[in-house]
Design a protein around this motif. Structure first.
Motif, PDB file in Angstrom:
ATOM      1  N   GLY A  14      38.408 152.226   4.994  1.00  0.00           N
ATOM      2  CA  GLY A  14      38.647 153.662   4.872  1.00  0.00           C
ATOM      3  C   GLY A  14      37.995 154.474   5.966  1.00  0.00           C
ATOM      4  N   ASN A  15      37.554 153.826   7.010  1.00  0.00           N
ATOM      5  CA  ASN A  15      36.818 154.490   8.075  1.00  0.00           C
ATOM      6  C   ASN A  15      37.702 155.022   9.210  1.00  0.00           C
ATOM      7  OD1 ASN A  15      37.118 151.579   8.419  1.00  0.00           O
ATOM      8  ND2 ASN A  15      36.104 151.870  10.378  1.00  0.00           N
ATOM      9  N   ARG A  16      39.004 154.694   9.191  1.00  0.00           N
ATOM     10  CA  ARG A  16      39.886 155.193  10.255  1.00  0.00           C
ATOM     11  C   ARG A  16      41.345 155.108   9.822  1.00  0.00           C
ATOM     12  NH1 ARG A  16      39.264 150.326  14.647  1.00  0.00           N
ATOM     13  NH2 ARG A  16      39.727 148.678  13.184  1.00  0.00           N
ATOM     14  N   ASN A  17      42.195 155.727  10.624  1.00  0.00           N
ATOM     15  CA  ASN A  17      43.646 155.679  10.460  1.00  0.00           C
ATOM     16  C   ASN A  17      44.072 156.019   9.030  1.00  0.00           C
ATOM     17  OD1 ASN A  17      43.759 154.926  13.172  1.00  0.00           O
ATOM     18  ND2 ASN A  17      43.706 152.752  12.697  1.00  0.00           N
ATOM     19  N   THR A  18      44.963 155.233   8.471  1.00  0.00           N
ATOM     20  CA  THR A  18      45.484 155.483   7.120  1.00  0.00           C
ATOM     21  C   THR A  18      44.362 155.552   6.094  1.00  0.00           C
ATOM     22  OG1 THR A  18      47.520 154.321   7.707  1.00  0.00           O
ATOM     23  CG2 THR A  18      47.066 154.606   5.354  1.00  0.00           C
ATOM     24  N   GLY A  19      43.351 154.706   6.266  1.00  0.00           N
ATOM     25  CA  GLY A  19      42.242 154.673   5.316  1.00  0.00           C
ATOM     26  C   GLY A  19      41.539 156.007   5.156  1.00  0.00           C
ATOM     27  N   LEU A  20      41.347 156.737   6.260  1.00  0.00           N
ATOM     28  CA  LEU A  20      40.704 158.058   6.180  1.00  0.00           C
ATOM     29  C   LEU A  20      41.466 158.982   5.238  1.00  0.00           C
ATOM     30  CD1 LEU A  20      39.899 158.836   9.927  1.00  0.00           C
ATOM     31  CD2 LEU A  20      38.228 158.496   8.096  1.00  0.00           C
ATOM     32  N   THR A  35      33.967 153.164   0.335  1.00  0.00           N
ATOM     33  CA  THR A  35      34.786 152.571   1.374  1.00  0.00           C
ATOM     34  C   THR A  35      33.912 151.662   2.216  1.00  0.00           C
ATOM     35  OG1 THR A  35      36.482 152.975   3.060  1.00  0.00           O
ATOM     36  CG2 THR A  35      34.547 154.414   3.095  1.00  0.00           C
ATOM     37  N   CYS A  36      34.544 150.897   3.077  1.00  0.00           N
ATOM     38  CA  CYS A  36      33.761 149.978   3.899  1.00  0.00           C
ATOM     39  C   CYS A  36      34.312 149.909   5.311  1.00  0.00           C
ATOM     40  CB  CYS A  36      33.714 148.585   3.279  1.00  0.00           C
ATOM     41  SG  CYS A  36      35.309 147.758   3.139  1.00  0.00           S
ATOM     42  N   ALA A  37      33.395 149.549   6.205  1.00  0.00           N
ATOM     43  CA  ALA A  37      33.727 149.319   7.611  1.00  0.00           C
ATOM     44  C   ALA A  37      33.066 148.020   8.022  1.00  0.00           C
ATOM     45  CB  ALA A  37      33.229 150.475   8.469  1.00  0.00           C
ATOM     46  N   ARG A  38      33.639 147.362   9.003  1.00  0.00           N
ATOM     47  CA  ARG A  38      33.162 146.046   9.441  1.00  0.00           C
ATOM     48  C   ARG A  38      31.798 146.099  10.125  1.00  0.00           C
ATOM     49  NH1 ARG A  38      36.465 141.335  11.806  1.00  0.00           N
ATOM     50  NH2 ARG A  38      38.122 142.548  10.906  1.00  0.00           N
ATOM     51  N   ASN A  39      31.509 147.199  10.838  1.00  0.00           N
ATOM     52  CA  ASN A  39      30.241 147.266  11.565  1.00  0.00           C
ATOM     53  C   ASN A  39      29.712 148.701  11.570  1.00  0.00           C
ATOM     54  OD1 ASN A  39      31.432 148.698  13.869  1.00  0.00           O
ATOM     55  ND2 ASN A  39      32.413 146.740  14.344  1.00  0.00           N
ATOM     56  N   LYS A  41      29.045 150.845  13.991  1.00  0.00           N
ATOM     57  CA  LYS A  41      29.752 151.830  14.823  1.00  0.00           C
ATOM     58  C   LYS A  41      30.999 152.345  14.114  1.00  0.00           C
ATOM     59  CE  LYS A  41      31.971 152.795  19.248  1.00  0.00           C
ATOM     60  NZ  LYS A  41      32.650 153.905  18.631  1.00  0.00           N
ATOM     61  N   SER A  42      31.780 151.444  13.532  1.00  0.00           N
ATOM     62  CA  SER A  42      32.982 151.868  12.793  1.00  0.00           C
ATOM     63  C   SER A  42      32.613 152.739  11.600  1.00  0.00           C
ATOM     64  CB  SER A  42      33.769 150.652  12.317  1.00  0.00           C
ATOM     65  OG  SER A  42      34.342 149.973  13.403  1.00  0.00           O
ATOM     66  N   ALA A  43      31.526 152.399  10.928  1.00  0.00           N
ATOM     67  CA  ALA A  43      31.075 153.207   9.787  1.00  0.00           C
ATOM     68  C   ALA A  43      30.666 154.604  10.244  1.00  0.00           C
ATOM     69  CB  ALA A  43      29.918 152.509   9.081  1.00  0.00           C
ATOM     70  N   ALA A  44      29.909 154.676  11.335  1.00  0.00           N
ATOM     71  CA  ALA A  44      29.479 155.981  11.857  1.00  0.00           C
ATOM     72  C   ALA A  44      30.672 156.810  12.299  1.00  0.00           C
ATOM     73  CB  ALA A  44      28.501 155.787  13.015  1.00  0.00           C
ATOM     74  N   ASP A  45      31.645 156.179  12.942  1.00  0.00           N
ATOM     75  CA  ASP A  45      32.861 156.890  13.347  1.00  0.00           C
ATOM     76  C   ASP A  45      33.598 157.431  12.123  1.00  0.00           C
ATOM     77  OD1 ASP A  45      32.297 156.277  15.994  1.00  0.00           O
ATOM     78  OD2 ASP A  45      33.816 154.690  16.153  1.00  0.00           O
ATOM     79  N   GLY A  46      33.667 156.620  11.066  1.00  0.00           N
ATOM     80  CA  GLY A  46      34.317 157.067   9.837  1.00  0.00           C
ATOM     81  C   GLY A  46      33.596 158.235   9.202  1.00  0.00           C
ATOM     82  N   LEU A  61      30.044 151.749   3.071  1.00  0.00           N
ATOM     83  CA  LEU A  61      29.328 150.480   3.032  1.00  0.00           C
ATOM     84  C   LEU A  61      29.724 149.637   4.239  1.00  0.00           C
ATOM     85  CD1 LEU A  61      30.015 149.721  -0.732  1.00  0.00           C
ATOM     86  CD2 LEU A  61      27.914 150.663   0.238  1.00  0.00           C
ATOM     87  N   LEU A  62      28.818 148.779   4.669  1.00  0.00           N
ATOM     88  CA  LEU A  62      29.143 147.816   5.714  1.00  0.00           C
ATOM     89  C   LEU A  62      29.620 146.541   5.048  1.00  0.00           C
ATOM     90  CD1 LEU A  62      26.209 148.217   8.255  1.00  0.00           C
ATOM     91  CD2 LEU A  62      28.512 149.183   8.367  1.00  0.00           C
TER      92      LEU A  62
END
Length: 184
Positions: A14-20, A35-39, A41-46, A61-62
């Motif tokens: 949920g950190n980018r694109n459709t997920g947001l 929601t979760c991000a793989r790393n 940086k992706s979490a911070a961007d989200g 969450l990571l």
């Protein structure tokens, strides 16, 4: 509207694109959203995107969903913080970009795409069902036990050049979704 008031939702990726936008819609409709991000940086961007969109209260969450131990840790956090889960949206995806065509693609990259898109979706669904959904009593016409949604793609039936892994994984997601619906 508050169609998801008092519901606990997990949207993977949920950190980018459709997920947001999925996360935003659930929050707008009153849900408590994880929601979760793989790393990191992706979490911070989200989280930055959520702030720009005015979305508040999302628990980021990571979790690399292709790794079972990370899935288990994510569900430990959800259980500890929310006590339950009502809706799972399997949105996380590895798009398989830049891996080349089928003749030169490293098979490890093919498996990496499947690891997120298919194995990851299975692991997250299995964890949600075993920890929450299947523990709820079932009766015809009674309250639902939980909802699982898989996001797929029209590439499950329509190929794109040099995207063999992605297209194949989306077809597998469609088949897996049908099989899980029957079994569950």
């Amino acid at each position: 509207m508050n169609r998801f008031r008092d519901k606990v939702v997990l949207v993977t990726g949920g950190n980018r694109n459709t997920g947001l936008w999925l996360v935003k819609k659930f929050v707008d409709e009153g849900a408590r959203v994880f929601t979760c991000a793989r790393n990191a940086k992706s979490a911070a961007d989200g989280e930055k995107s959520f702030a720009e969109m005015g979305v508040k209260g999302v628990r980021m969450l990571l979790c690399d969903i292709s790794k079972r131990e990370e899935v288990d840790a994510m569900f430990d956090t959800i259980e500890r913080e929310a006590g339950t889960l009502d809706i799972l949206v399997n949105n996380a995806a590895n798009q398989g970009l830049g891996h080349g065509g089928p003749l030169e693609m490293d098979p490890a990259k093919f498996f990496e795409v499947f690891g997120t898109n298919v194995v990851g979706g299975f692991q997250v669904t299995q964890a949600a069902c075993n920890r929450f959904f299947m523990k709820r009593p079932y009766e015809v016409g009674g309250p639902y036990r939980g909802t699982v949604v898989f996001l797929s793609s029209n590439t499950a039936m329509r190929a794109i050049r040099n995207r063999t892994a992605y297209c194949s994984s989306k077809g597998a997601i469609n088949s897996m979704g049908r099989a899980l619906a029957l079994d569950l």
